[in-house]
Design a protein around this motif. Structure first.
Motif, PDB file in Angstrom:
ATOM      1  N   PHE A  25      17.019   0.597 -10.325  1.00  0.00           N
ATOM      2  CA  PHE A  25      16.888   1.828 -11.098  1.00  0.00           C
ATOM      3  C   PHE A  25      17.895   2.843 -10.580  1.00  0.00           C
ATOM      4  O   PHE A  25      18.061   3.012  -9.364  1.00  0.00           O
ATOM      5  N   ALA A  26      18.563   3.500 -11.504  1.00  0.00           N
ATOM      6  CA  ALA A  26      19.493   4.579 -11.170  1.00  0.00           C
ATOM      7  C   ALA A  26      18.889   5.888 -11.666  1.00  0.00           C
ATOM      8  O   ALA A  26      18.498   5.992 -12.823  1.00  0.00           O
ATOM      9  N   LYS A  27      18.803   6.874 -10.766  1.00  0.00           N
ATOM     10  CA  LYS A  27      18.333   8.208 -11.143  1.00  0.00           C
ATOM     11  C   LYS A  27      19.502   9.171 -10.998  1.00  0.00           C
ATOM     12  O   LYS A  27      20.122   9.245  -9.927  1.00  0.00           O
ATOM     13  N   LEU A  28      19.795   9.893 -12.062  1.00  0.00           N
ATOM     14  CA  LEU A  28      20.895  10.847 -12.063  1.00  0.00           C
ATOM     15  C   LEU A  28      20.312  12.251 -12.125  1.00  0.00           C
ATOM     16  O   LEU A  28      19.615  12.605 -13.089  1.00  0.00           O
ATOM     17  N   TYR A  29      20.600  13.043 -11.109  1.00  0.00           N
ATOM     18  CA  TYR A  29      19.967  14.351 -10.954  1.00  0.00           C
ATOM     19  C   TYR A  29      20.811  15.452 -11.581  1.00  0.00           C
ATOM     20  O   TYR A  29      22.040  15.453 -11.468  1.00  0.00           O
ATOM     21  N   PRO A  30      20.161  16.430 -12.209  1.00  0.00           N
ATOM     22  CA  PRO A  30      20.889  17.541 -12.824  1.00  0.00           C
ATOM     23  C   PRO A  30      21.290  18.623 -11.825  1.00  0.00           C
ATOM     24  O   PRO A  30      21.954  19.582 -12.187  1.00  0.00           O
ATOM     25  N   ASP A  31      20.859  18.453 -10.560  1.00  0.00           N
ATOM     26  CA  ASP A  31      21.152  19.456  -9.532  1.00  0.00           C
ATOM     27  C   ASP A  31      21.646  18.746  -8.272  1.00  0.00           C
ATOM     28  O   ASP A  31      22.054  17.586  -8.324  1.00  0.00           O
ATOM     29  N   GLU A  32      21.586  19.440  -7.131  1.00  0.00           N
ATOM     30  CA  GLU A  32      22.116  18.878  -5.884  1.00  0.00           C
ATOM     31  C   GLU A  32      21.044  18.217  -5.024  1.00  0.00           C
ATOM     32  O   GLU A  32      21.272  17.948  -3.844  1.00  0.00           O
ATOM     33  N   SER A  33      19.898  17.913  -5.598  1.00  0.00           N
ATOM     34  CA  SER A  33      18.774  17.416  -4.797  1.00  0.00           C
ATOM     35  C   SER A  33      18.856  15.940  -4.444  1.00  0.00           C
ATOM     36  O   SER A  33      18.147  15.463  -3.561  1.00  0.00           O
ATOM     37  N   GLY A  34      19.694  15.186  -5.120  1.00  0.00           N
ATOM     38  CA  GLY A  34      19.694  13.738  -4.976  1.00  0.00           C
ATOM     39  C   GLY A  34      19.938  13.224  -3.574  1.00  0.00           C
ATOM     40  O   GLY A  34      19.261  12.290  -3.112  1.00  0.00           O
ATOM     41  N   LEU A  35      20.903  13.806  -2.865  1.00  0.00           N
ATOM     42  CA  LEU A  35      21.229  13.329  -1.521  1.00  0.00           C
ATOM     43  C   LEU A  35      20.050  13.505  -0.577  1.00  0.00           C
ATOM     44  O   LEU A  35      19.744  12.608   0.233  1.00  0.00           O
ATOM     45  N   ALA A  36      19.374  14.652  -0.645  1.00  0.00           N
ATOM     46  CA  ALA A  36      18.214  14.900   0.219  1.00  0.00           C
ATOM     47  C   ALA A  36      17.083  13.922  -0.102  1.00  0.00           C
ATOM     48  O   ALA A  36      16.362  13.472   0.802  1.00  0.00           O
ATOM     49  N   ILE A  37      16.911  13.574  -1.359  1.00  0.00           N
ATOM     50  CA  ILE A  37      15.869  12.618  -1.750  1.00  0.00           C
ATOM     51  C   ILE A  37      16.202  11.230  -1.210  1.00  0.00           C
ATOM     52  O   ILE A  37      15.331  10.511  -0.712  1.00  0.00           O
ATOM     53  N   PHE A  38      17.476  10.843  -1.299  1.00  0.00           N
ATOM     54  CA  PHE A  38      17.934   9.575  -0.737  1.00  0.00           C
ATOM     55  C   PHE A  38      17.621   9.514   0.759  1.00  0.00           C
ATOM     56  O   PHE A  38      17.056   8.528   1.255  1.00  0.00           O
ATOM     57  N   GLN A  39      17.950  10.566   1.473  1.00  0.00           N
ATOM     58  CA  GLN A  39      17.710  10.598   2.914  1.00  0.00           C
ATOM     59  C   GLN A  39      16.217  10.575   3.224  1.00  0.00           C
ATOM     60  O   GLN A  39      15.778   9.930   4.191  1.00  0.00           O
ATOM     61  N   LYS A  40      15.444  11.242   2.396  1.00  0.00           N
ATOM     62  CA  LYS A  40      13.991  11.271   2.612  1.00  0.00           C
ATOM     63  C   LYS A  40      13.391   9.877   2.467  1.00  0.00           C
ATOM     64  O   LYS A  40      12.519   9.485   3.260  1.00  0.00           O
ATOM     65  N   LEU A  41      13.856   9.123   1.490  1.00  0.00           N
ATOM     66  CA  LEU A  41      13.370   7.753   1.331  1.00  0.00           C
ATOM     67  C   LEU A  41      13.727   6.897   2.547  1.00  0.00           C
ATOM     68  O   LEU A  41      12.911   6.112   3.030  1.00  0.00           O
ATOM     69  N   LEU A  42      14.942   7.060   3.038  1.00  0.00           N
ATOM     70  CA  LEU A  42      15.342   6.335   4.246  1.00  0.00           C
ATOM     71  C   LEU A  42      14.446   6.711   5.427  1.00  0.00           C
ATOM     72  O   LEU A  42      14.005   5.844   6.196  1.00  0.00           O
ATOM     73  N   ASP A  43      14.178   7.983   5.568  1.00  0.00           N
ATOM     74  CA  ASP A  43      13.354   8.461   6.681  1.00  0.00           C
ATOM     75  C   ASP A  43      11.913   7.956   6.575  1.00  0.00           C
ATOM     76  O   ASP A  43      11.305   7.562   7.586  1.00  0.00           O
ATOM     77  N   LEU A  44      11.350   7.975   5.369  1.00  0.00           N
ATOM     78  CA  LEU A  44       9.980   7.511   5.186  1.00  0.00           C
ATOM     79  C   LEU A  44       9.860   6.023   5.486  1.00  0.00           C
ATOM     80  O   LEU A  44       8.893   5.576   6.117  1.00  0.00           O
ATOM     81  N   ARG A  45      10.844   5.258   5.068  1.00  0.00           N
ATOM     82  CA  ARG A  45      10.810   3.822   5.354  1.00  0.00           C
ATOM     83  C   ARG A  45      10.963   3.571   6.855  1.00  0.00           C
ATOM     84  O   ARG A  45      10.271   2.717   7.419  1.00  0.00           O
ATOM     85  N   ALA A  46      11.831   4.332   7.489  1.00  0.00           N
ATOM     86  CA  ALA A  46      12.012   4.169   8.939  1.00  0.00           C
ATOM     87  C   ALA A  46      10.764   4.596   9.709  1.00  0.00           C
ATOM     88  O   ALA A  46      10.494   4.081  10.807  1.00  0.00           O
ATOM     89  N   ALA A  47       9.972   5.507   9.136  1.00  0.00           N
ATOM     90  CA  ALA A  47       8.782   6.033   9.818  1.00  0.00           C
ATOM     91  C   ALA A  47       7.572   5.122   9.699  1.00  0.00           C
ATOM     92  O   ALA A  47       6.540   5.382  10.323  1.00  0.00           O
ATOM     93  N   GLY A  48       7.667   4.056   8.875  1.00  0.00           N
ATOM     94  CA  GLY A  48       6.535   3.140   8.772  1.00  0.00           C
ATOM     95  C   GLY A  48       6.220   2.646   7.387  1.00  0.00           C
ATOM     96  O   GLY A  48       5.231   1.931   7.184  1.00  0.00           O
ATOM     97  N   LEU A  49       7.054   3.018   6.398  1.00  0.00           N
ATOM     98  CA  LEU A  49       6.835   2.577   5.018  1.00  0.00           C
ATOM     99  C   LEU A  49       8.005   1.726   4.540  1.00  0.00           C
ATOM    100  O   LEU A  49       8.415   1.811   3.377  1.00  0.00           O
ATOM    101  N   GLY A  50       8.538   0.904   5.444  1.00  0.00           N
ATOM    102  CA  GLY A  50       9.736   0.144   5.116  1.00  0.00           C
ATOM    103  C   GLY A  50       9.587  -1.352   5.230  1.00  0.00           C
ATOM    104  O   GLY A  50       8.479  -1.906   5.155  1.00  0.00           O
ATOM    105  N   CYS A  51      10.700  -2.018   5.420  1.00  0.00           N
ATOM    106  CA  CYS A  51      10.791  -3.470   5.441  1.00  0.00           C
ATOM    107  C   CYS A  51       9.797  -4.072   6.426  1.00  0.00           C
ATOM    108  O   CYS A  51       9.662  -3.608   7.563  1.00  0.00           O
ATOM    109  N   GLY A  52       9.090  -5.112   5.966  1.00  0.00           N
ATOM    110  CA  GLY A  52       8.130  -5.799   6.822  1.00  0.00           C
ATOM    111  C   GLY A  52       6.736  -5.225   6.789  1.00  0.00           C
ATOM    112  O   GLY A  52       5.795  -5.842   7.308  1.00  0.00           O
ATOM    113  N   GLU A  53       6.566  -4.065   6.178  1.00  0.00           N
ATOM    114  CA  GLU A  53       5.248  -3.419   6.107  1.00  0.00           C
ATOM    115  C   GLU A  53       4.525  -3.808   4.818  1.00  0.00           C
ATOM    116  O   GLU A  53       5.156  -4.071   3.785  1.00  0.00           O
ATOM    117  N   ARG A  54       3.224  -3.816   4.859  1.00  0.00           N
ATOM    118  CA  ARG A  54       2.420  -4.049   3.658  1.00  0.00           C
ATOM    119  C   ARG A  54       2.568  -2.876   2.687  1.00  0.00           C
ATOM    120  O   ARG A  54       2.665  -3.054   1.482  1.00  0.00           O
TER     121      ARG A  54
END
Length: 338
Positions: free
Chosen positions: A68-97
């Motif tokens: 899925f590609a999401k195209l943002y009308p503002d500058e929020s996209g990069l922060a959302i990308f980083q937030k997803l990376l951070d959440l997965r690294a914090a315990g919601l990522g690869c190898g987790e249920r």
């Protein structure tokens, strides 16, 4: 500030660009590695493009996975990308249920976030269908949310109770409804007074990492994992807000699919009990009555925004008002609470 029409036009131009096979081969295919498939063969389907937020396009390379590609009308996209990376690294990522959707790349030139599609079936797909499958999905949704709410991380600006309660948004919508339907004023005032009383019992300062838009349509369950999408609004917030939104959307969906709201009591109770046991912290639901009642009031106003009050529409309005009034009173009286 651009109008909705202007935003839709600009996003539409970007969607047309990124949907071309040549663009996808050059920009997106490298994200897939060995899963890429044959060059030049892509499917692109617009999922959302209404100008009210990000445009969403489903992509699939020949023989490759869904993206899925999401195209943002503002500058929020990069922060959302980083937030997803951070959440997965914090315990919601690869190898987790229990996982957050996997981000593959962010392309600032196009304000475009690319994620892997969530595996499994959305919990919402079972509403009005297989009851046991719905119960399994609801339980997994509660466990996923409990996992998020108990992570020892905070990303984004904290949201106050005043802001998370969306009272200003409620007021704007209510004004429109009362103008269109003056007869709604008496009930609206009664519901406002009831909300005022509940507000006196709320607790400030209850913050966890929230989802921000937790709904059955956003929770996908497979045999291997439970994946949640649309975490754009994730930020520190009152945990009861996520809980209230899920059970409210669950109950509304079941009512509009089958008409018998009593069928929603069992999955509602299962979600609340599972969540409460998993978080092990009673204060997480301290403000549940307030948020849940506010969601019901908000939804009622939304339903009443259009149409007249005569003929068949008038009968439909009466039934709608009675349903929401009953839900509102049940929440305030604590009948639906754990």
């Amino acid at each position: 500030m651009p109008s909705t029409k202007e935003v839709k036009l600009e996003l539409g131009q970007r969607v047309a660009t990124i949907s071309q096979p040549r663009f996808l081969d050059a920009w997106v295919r490298p994200c897939l590695g060995a899963e890429a498939g044959e060059p030049g063969r892509w499917e692109a389907r617009i999922v959302q493009l209404d100008g009210t937020g990000a445009a969403t396009v489903e992509l699939r390379a020949d023989g490759g996975p869904r993206l899925f590609a999401k195209l943002y009308p503002d500058e929020s996209g990069l922060a959302i990308f980083q937030k997803l990376l951070d959440l997965r690294a914090a315990g919601l990522g690869c190898g987790e249920r229990y996982q957050a959707v996997e981000p593959l790349a962010f392309f600032p030139e196009y304000g475009m976030l690319v994620t892997r599609a969530a595996e499994g079936v959305a919990v919402s797909e079972h509403i009005g269908g297989d009851e046991e499958a719905l119960l399994r999905g609801v339980r997994e949704a509660a466990l996923w949310l409990a996992r998020l709410h108990t992570l020892p991380v905070r990303f984004g600006s904290p949201q106050s109770l005043l802001s998370s309660g969306e009272l200003l948004s409620l007021a704007r919508r209510l004004v429109k409804v009362v103008v269109q339907r003056p007869g709604h004023k008496k009930l609206a005032l009664e519901m406002i007074r009831a909300l005022e009383e509940v507000a006196e019992t709320t607790r400030e300062g209850l913050l966890v990492q929230s989802h921000g838009q937790y709904r059955p349509i956003h929770v996908f369950v497979s045999d291997e994992r439970v994946t949640v999408i649309d975490l754009d609004r994730s930020r520190p917030c009152d945990p009861a807000r996520d809980v209230a939104e899920f059970v409210h959307r669950l109950r509304m969906g079941m009512f509009w699919h089958g008409g018998a709201i009593s069928r929603a009591d069992r999955p509602t109770a299962l979600f609340l009990q599972t969540y409460q046991e998993a978080v092990g912290e009673p204060s997480h639901l301290a403000n549940l009555r307030f948020h849940w009642a506010r969601y019901i009031f908000h939804s009622l106003n939304n339903k009443l925004k259009g149409g007249g009050e005569e003929g068949p529409d008038g009968q439909e309005v009466e039934a709608t008002v009675e349903f929401y009034r009953s839900e509102f009173q049940d929440v305030l009286k604590g009948r639906l609470l754990p």
